[in-house]
Design a protein around this motif. Structure first.
Motif, PDB file in Angstrom:
ATOM      1  N   GLY A  45      32.609  39.979  30.558  1.00 30.91           N
ATOM      2  CA  GLY A  45      32.423  39.037  31.677  1.00 30.91           C
ATOM      3  C   GLY A  45      31.749  39.697  32.865  1.00 30.91           C
ATOM      4  O   GLY A  45      30.831  39.118  33.465  1.00 30.91           O
ATOM      5  N   LEU A  46      32.173  40.907  33.210  1.00 30.58           N
ATOM      6  CA  LEU A  46      31.559  41.613  34.336  1.00 30.58           C
ATOM      7  C   LEU A  46      30.111  41.987  34.016  1.00 30.58           C
ATOM      8  O   LEU A  46      29.236  41.893  34.883  1.00 30.58           O
ATOM      9  N   ALA A  47      29.849  42.362  32.769  1.00 32.75           N
ATOM     10  CA  ALA A  47      28.477  42.692  32.362  1.00 32.75           C
ATOM     11  C   ALA A  47      27.566  41.470  32.446  1.00 32.75           C
ATOM     12  O   ALA A  47      26.378  41.589  32.752  1.00 32.75           O
ATOM     13  N   ARG A  48      28.121  40.291  32.181  1.00 30.97           N
ATOM     14  CA  ARG A  48      27.323  39.052  32.297  1.00 30.97           C
ATOM     15  C   ARG A  48      27.034  38.729  33.755  1.00 30.97           C
ATOM     16  O   ARG A  48      25.985  38.189  34.079  1.00 30.97           O
ATOM     17  N   LEU A  49      27.981  39.051  34.638  1.00 34.70           N
ATOM     18  CA  LEU A  49      27.767  38.815  36.068  1.00 34.70           C
ATOM     19  C   LEU A  49      26.743  39.786  36.653  1.00 34.70           C
ATOM     20  O   LEU A  49      26.001  39.431  37.561  1.00 34.70           O
ATOM     21  N   LEU A  50      26.742  41.016  36.147  1.00 35.65           N
ATOM     22  CA  LEU A  50      25.853  42.061  36.655  1.00 35.65           C
ATOM     23  C   LEU A  50      25.055  42.665  35.498  1.00 35.65           C
ATOM     24  O   LEU A  50      25.286  43.812  35.101  1.00 35.65           O
ATOM     25  N   PRO A  51      24.104  41.922  34.954  1.00 35.59           N
ATOM     26  CA  PRO A  51      23.359  42.443  33.794  1.00 35.59           C
ATOM     27  C   PRO A  51      22.490  43.648  34.168  1.00 35.59           C
ATOM     28  O   PRO A  51      22.019  43.763  35.293  1.00 35.59           O
ATOM     29  N   THR A  52      22.337  44.532  33.206  1.00 34.22           N
ATOM     30  CA  THR A  52      21.501  45.721  33.398  1.00 34.22           C
ATOM     31  C   THR A  52      20.084  45.407  32.979  1.00 34.22           C
ATOM     32  O   THR A  52      19.836  44.942  31.875  1.00 34.22           O
ATOM     33  N   ARG A  53      19.157  45.649  33.878  1.00 35.48           N
ATOM     34  CA  ARG A  53      17.744  45.445  33.588  1.00 35.48           C
ATOM     35  C   ARG A  53      17.106  46.806  33.305  1.00 35.48           C
ATOM     36  O   ARG A  53      17.457  47.790  33.927  1.00 35.48           O
ATOM     37  N   PRO A  54      16.185  46.861  32.361  1.00 34.89           N
ATOM     38  CA  PRO A  54      15.547  48.139  32.021  1.00 34.89           C
ATOM     39  C   PRO A  54      14.946  48.810  33.253  1.00 34.89           C
ATOM     40  O   PRO A  54      14.301  48.164  34.080  1.00 34.89           O
ATOM     41  N   GLY A  55      15.221  50.109  33.374  1.00 36.46           N
ATOM     42  CA  GLY A  55      14.659  50.889  34.466  1.00 36.46           C
ATOM     43  C   GLY A  55      15.391  50.745  35.789  1.00 36.46           C
ATOM     44  O   GLY A  55      14.981  51.335  36.777  1.00 36.46           O
ATOM     45  N   GLN A  56      16.472  49.978  35.825  1.00 37.44           N
ATOM     46  CA  GLN A  56      17.241  49.804  37.057  1.00 37.44           C
ATOM     47  C   GLN A  56      18.632  50.394  36.886  1.00 37.44           C
ATOM     48  O   GLN A  56      19.117  50.597  35.786  1.00 37.44           O
ATOM     49  N   PRO A  58      22.383  50.670  36.372  1.00 37.12           N
ATOM     50  CA  PRO A  58      23.302  49.787  35.644  1.00 37.12           C
ATOM     51  C   PRO A  58      24.596  49.512  36.432  1.00 37.12           C
ATOM     52  O   PRO A  58      25.649  50.078  36.157  1.00 37.12           O
ATOM     53  N   TRP A  59      24.511  48.638  37.408  1.00 38.47           N
ATOM     54  CA  TRP A  59      25.644  48.363  38.286  1.00 38.47           C
ATOM     55  C   TRP A  59      26.855  47.805  37.556  1.00 38.47           C
ATOM     56  O   TRP A  59      27.999  48.117  37.903  1.00 38.47           O
ATOM     57  N   GLY A  60      26.642  46.989  36.566  1.00 32.41           N
ATOM     58  CA  GLY A  60      27.768  46.396  35.843  1.00 32.41           C
ATOM     59  C   GLY A  60      28.645  47.448  35.185  1.00 32.41           C
ATOM     60  O   GLY A  60      29.871  47.444  35.343  1.00 32.41           O
ATOM     61  N   THR A  61      28.032  48.359  34.459  1.00 36.71           N
ATOM     62  CA  THR A  61      28.790  49.417  33.791  1.00 36.71           C
ATOM     63  C   THR A  61      29.387  50.375  34.805  1.00 36.71           C
ATOM     64  O   THR A  61      30.538  50.811  34.669  1.00 36.71           O
ATOM     65  N   PHE A  62      28.623  50.707  35.827  1.00 34.10           N
ATOM     66  CA  PHE A  62      29.118  51.598  36.877  1.00 34.10           C
ATOM     67  C   PHE A  62      30.384  51.018  37.509  1.00 34.10           C
ATOM     68  O   PHE A  62      31.415  51.686  37.604  1.00 34.10           O
ATOM     69  N   LEU A  63      30.322  49.762  37.928  1.00 33.80           N
ATOM     70  CA  LEU A  63      31.488  49.139  38.566  1.00 33.80           C
ATOM     71  C   LEU A  63      32.650  48.973  37.589  1.00 33.80           C
ATOM     72  O   LEU A  63      33.816  49.159  37.976  1.00 33.80           O
ATOM     73  N   THR A  64      32.358  48.655  36.353  1.00 30.73           N
ATOM     74  CA  THR A  64      33.407  48.541  35.343  1.00 30.73           C
ATOM     75  C   THR A  64      34.178  49.854  35.224  1.00 30.73           C
ATOM     76  O   THR A  64      35.407  49.869  35.258  1.00 30.73           O
ATOM     77  N   ASN A  65      33.456  50.941  35.090  1.00 26.39           N
ATOM     78  CA  ASN A  65      34.115  52.237  34.929  1.00 26.39           C
ATOM     79  C   ASN A  65      34.853  52.675  36.187  1.00 26.39           C
ATOM     80  O   ASN A  65      35.955  53.212  36.109  1.00 26.39           O
ATOM     81  N   VAL A  66      34.286  52.429  37.346  1.00 26.83           N
ATOM     82  CA  VAL A  66      34.956  52.818  38.589  1.00 26.83           C
ATOM     83  C   VAL A  66      36.200  51.958  38.830  1.00 26.83           C
ATOM     84  O   VAL A  66      37.269  52.472  39.173  1.00 26.83           O
ATOM     85  N   ILE A  67      36.099  50.667  38.615  1.00 29.06           N
ATOM     86  CA  ILE A  67      37.260  49.777  38.773  1.00 29.06           C
ATOM     87  C   ILE A  67      38.352  50.165  37.769  1.00 29.06           C
ATOM     88  O   ILE A  67      39.536  50.229  38.117  1.00 29.06           O
ATOM     89  N   GLY A  68      37.963  50.429  36.542  1.00 29.55           N
ATOM     90  CA  GLY A  68      38.930  50.834  35.518  1.00 29.55           C
ATOM     91  C   GLY A  68      39.620  52.141  35.871  1.00 29.55           C
ATOM     92  O   GLY A  68      40.832  52.288  35.664  1.00 29.55           O
ATOM     93  N   CYS A  69      38.878  53.088  36.430  1.00 29.07           N
ATOM     94  CA  CYS A  69      39.470  54.367  36.828  1.00 29.07           C
ATOM     95  C   CYS A  69      40.416  54.186  38.014  1.00 29.07           C
ATOM     96  O   CYS A  69      41.493  54.797  38.060  1.00 29.07           O
ATOM     97  N   PHE A  70      40.049  53.347  38.959  1.00 27.60           N
ATOM     98  CA  PHE A  70      40.936  53.053  40.084  1.00 27.60           C
ATOM     99  C   PHE A  70      42.230  52.423  39.563  1.00 27.60           C
ATOM    100  O   PHE A  70      43.337  52.808  39.958  1.00 27.60           O
ATOM    101  N   ALA A  71      42.090  51.480  38.644  1.00 28.01           N
ATOM    102  CA  ALA A  71      43.258  50.797  38.075  1.00 28.01           C
ATOM    103  C   ALA A  71      44.148  51.760  37.296  1.00 28.01           C
ATOM    104  O   ALA A  71      45.378  51.662  37.367  1.00 28.01           O
ATOM    105  N   ILE A  72      43.555  52.715  36.578  1.00 30.00           N
ATOM    106  CA  ILE A  72      44.381  53.663  35.826  1.00 30.00           C
ATOM    107  C   ILE A  72      45.132  54.579  36.782  1.00 30.00           C
ATOM    108  O   ILE A  72      46.272  54.963  36.513  1.00 30.00           O
ATOM    109  N   GLY A  73      44.535  54.913  37.920  1.00 30.72           N
ATOM    110  CA  GLY A  73      45.247  55.698  38.925  1.00 30.72           C
ATOM    111  C   GLY A  73      46.467  54.957  39.448  1.00 30.72           C
ATOM    112  O   GLY A  73      47.559  55.517  39.570  1.00 30.72           O
ATOM    113  N   ILE A  74      46.289  53.678  39.748  1.00 32.58           N
ATOM    114  CA  ILE A  74      47.403  52.846  40.217  1.00 32.58           C
ATOM    115  C   ILE A  74      48.469  52.740  39.123  1.00 32.58           C
ATOM    116  O   ILE A  74      49.664  52.944  39.371  1.00 32.58           O
ATOM    117  N   LEU A  75      48.038  52.406  37.918  1.00 30.90           N
ATOM    118  CA  LEU A  75      48.964  52.196  36.813  1.00 30.90           C
ATOM    119  C   LEU A  75      49.806  53.436  36.525  1.00 30.90           C
ATOM    120  O   LEU A  75      51.021  53.342  36.353  1.00 30.90           O
TER     121      LEU A  75
END
Length: 165
Positions: A45-56, A58-75
């Motif tokens: 779902g997040l990747a669909r909201l922030l699709p990665t375009r060639p040569g740009q 990849p905000w979707g994956t970057f934010l996914t991984n950072v949000i997931g890491c923040f959440a694992i710290g909390i958890l």
């Protein structure tokens, strides 16, 4: 004849051992699978909201991984220092959901795709930036959760001491 009986006993012990293992570990495997499916759906779902375009970048994956890491710290703070949770919480949320949500493989593929003429610096920026941001996110999740928990505990302890006096 005795050799046959020994083999039959060994087979029965092995079947009994497998059943015991499945009774104990089956629920863990099930919650990991369900959590992983839900986490992967959230990532999609997040990747669909922030699709990665060639040569740009990849905000979707970057934010996914950072949000997931923040959440694992909390958890991890919550389930190791604050709560005594059910034995399936950590496998469901930590291994399953957050494991399915974050994605090292996509990060690696996107870094590789950026290693093209004109985007090499962007590739190395993404490579290093994701690692740094992910580590800081875990640290931020841990520290902010500990701070919030300590703030909530201090007044309660003070109130108890005041009530005793």
């Amino acid at each position: 004849m005795p050799r046959v009986r020994l083999a039959e006993r060994a087979d029965a012990r092995a079947r009994s051992s497998r059943r015991a293992w499945l009774r104990e570990q089956g629920p863990v495997l099930a919650v990991i699978a369900v959590g992983g499916a839900l986490g992967a759906e959230a990532r999609f779902g997040l990747a669909r909201l922030l699709p990665t375009r060639p040569g740009q970048f990849p905000w979707g994956t970057f934010l996914t991984n950072v949000i997931g890491c923040f959440a694992i710290g909390i958890l991890m703070v919550l389930i190791t220092e604050v709560w005594t949770g059910h034995r399936l919480v950590r496998p469901f949320l930590g291994v399953g959901f957050l494991g399915g949500f974050t994605t090292f493989s996509t990060y690696a593929v996107e870094t590789r795709n950026l290693l093209q003429p004109g985007t090499v610096y962007l590739a190395f920026g993404y490579l290093a930036g994701t690692l740094l941001a992910a580590m800081l996110a875990v640290l931020g999740g841990v520290m902010s959760t500990r701070t919030l928990v300590l703030r909530r505990r201090i007044p309660r302890d003070t109130e108890k001491e005041g009530a005793r006096a």
